[in-house]
Design a protein around this motif. Structure first.
Motif, short mmCIF file in Angstrom:
data_model
loop_
_atom_site.label_atom_id
_atom_site.label_comp_id
_atom_site.label_asym_id
_atom_site.label_seq_id
_atom_site.Cartn_x
_atom_site.Cartn_y
_atom_site.Cartn_z
N LYS A 251 52.48 44.17 47.80
CA LYS A 251 51.50 44.49 46.76
C LYS A 251 51.50 43.45 45.63
CE LYS A 251 52.91 48.82 46.26
NZ LYS A 251 52.95 50.25 45.84
N LYS A 255 48.52 40.34 45.22
CA LYS A 255 47.74 40.24 43.98
C LYS A 255 47.96 38.87 43.31
CE LYS A 255 45.23 41.64 40.50
NZ LYS A 255 45.67 42.64 39.54
N THR A 260 43.66 39.60 43.89
CA THR A 260 43.12 40.94 44.07
C THR A 260 44.13 41.79 44.83
OG1 THR A 260 41.25 42.22 44.93
CG2 THR A 260 41.98 40.36 46.26
N THR A 261 43.99 43.10 44.75
CA THR A 261 44.87 43.99 45.51
C THR A 261 44.47 43.98 46.98
OG1 THR A 261 43.43 45.90 45.17
CG2 THR A 261 45.13 45.49 43.49
#
Length: 315
Positions: A251, A255, A260-261
């Protein structure tokens, strides 16, 4: 900017990339170049706008060819290797290998650079003047990015453009079906879009340095897995298991590296794919299913959130 071709069995040939005086804001100039000799051939299409030149180049090689690159007006070079590879050797003997599927953006001094081409290669190069960049970004900010304005070659950004936001941008830039006046507007807009993406990525680089090369390779693998399974995307747990990353690294690293996730990346890919399918005449229900939405209403809500209008309004 000048390219001078040299080969043991050939004559020296020199060509100019971009005009000595640039096209003004109202014009859009185009030039086709062809050079051939014992080493093979070079073909290029150049498009000039004010302070910028886009050059689509094709090398067809029968033997190794050396090219001297001399930057006089253009100091910012954004290179996208579409096929093959080449090496750039600067005056301080620094060697940069440019390989297929990747982009390499440099700031160049006036010194000559040696380009070695050993195989047939295609590339798209966006050439920008310092004045073009000065209009967009404060000079102090640019100086902080470069560290040394007079270094022979400074890397600004590099990475893979495949399965990223830049890939459809490049396709739009090379699309020759639009009228010339529309193409001029489109090319200038796409240059600015690519610059914004790459400068954002350079901002993220400091964070990325906290991860090992192995971690980065696994994060790139995660990105490939996601883009190949839009209809049935993996859960975070499954994606972590397949890439060998723990949940935290997946995660945080995703990012940091891609801006971005994981969920945000899946959504963006789905929406971009959906938009193109709708442009091609498919209906909303069909497109919703193609990009992995079981409920067409949920797809419509997500699409409007992304683009600001309903999918039925795309046509």
């Amino acid at each position: 900017m000048y390219l001078t071709f040299t080969s043991p069995a050939s004559d020296i040939q020199s060509i100019q990339i971009g005009g000595s005086t640039f096209a003004d804001a109202d014009n859009f100039d185009k030039q086709t170049i062809h050079v051939s000799d014992n080493w093979g051939s070079y073909n290029a299409e150049q498009f000039w706008i004010e302070g910028a030149c886009v050059c689509y180049s094709t090398y067809r090689i029968t033997e190794e060819c050396n090219t001297l690159l001399q930057c006089k007006n253009y100091n910012w070079l954004l290179n996208f290797i579409l096929e093959g590879e080449l090496s750039i050797i600067s005056s301080d003997k620094q060697t940069n290998l440019l390989t297929e599927g990747n982009y390499y953006s440099f700031h160049c001094s006036l010194d000559e650079k040696l380009i070695k081409i050993k195989q047939s290669t295609k590339l798209l190069t966006i050439c920008l003047t310092n004045n073009f960049m000065d209009k967009l970004i404060n000079k102090d900010v640019l100086a902080s990015k470069l560290h040394n304005m007079y270094a022979p070659l400074t890397t600004i950004a590099t990475g893979s453009y495949l399965h990223s936001r830049m890939q459809p941008i490049l396709a739009d830039m090379m699309d020759q079906t639009k009228p010339i006046y529309i193409r001029r507007i489109l090319i200038e807009a796409k240059i600015l879009e690519i610059l914004s993406i790459q400068l954002h990525q350079s901002e993220q680089q400091k964070v990325v340095e906290a991860f090992s090369r192995e971690d980065i390779n696994r994060l790139e693998e995660a990105k490939q897995i996601i883009s190949s399974n839009l209809q049935n995307p993996c859960s975070l747990m499954e994606l972590a298991r397949r890439t060998g990353l723990n949940d935290f690294k997946l995660k945080k690293g995703f990012k940091s590296l891609f801006g971005t996730t994981v969920f945000g990346y899946v959504t963006n890919l789905r929406m971009e794919s959906a938009y193109h399918q709708l442009q091609n005449g498919r209906n909303v229900g069909e497109v919703a299913e193609m990009v992995g939405y079981k409920n067409a209403h949920h797809f419509t809500v997500a699409f409007k959130r992304k683009f600001g209008f309903l999918p039925s309004q795309v046509k």
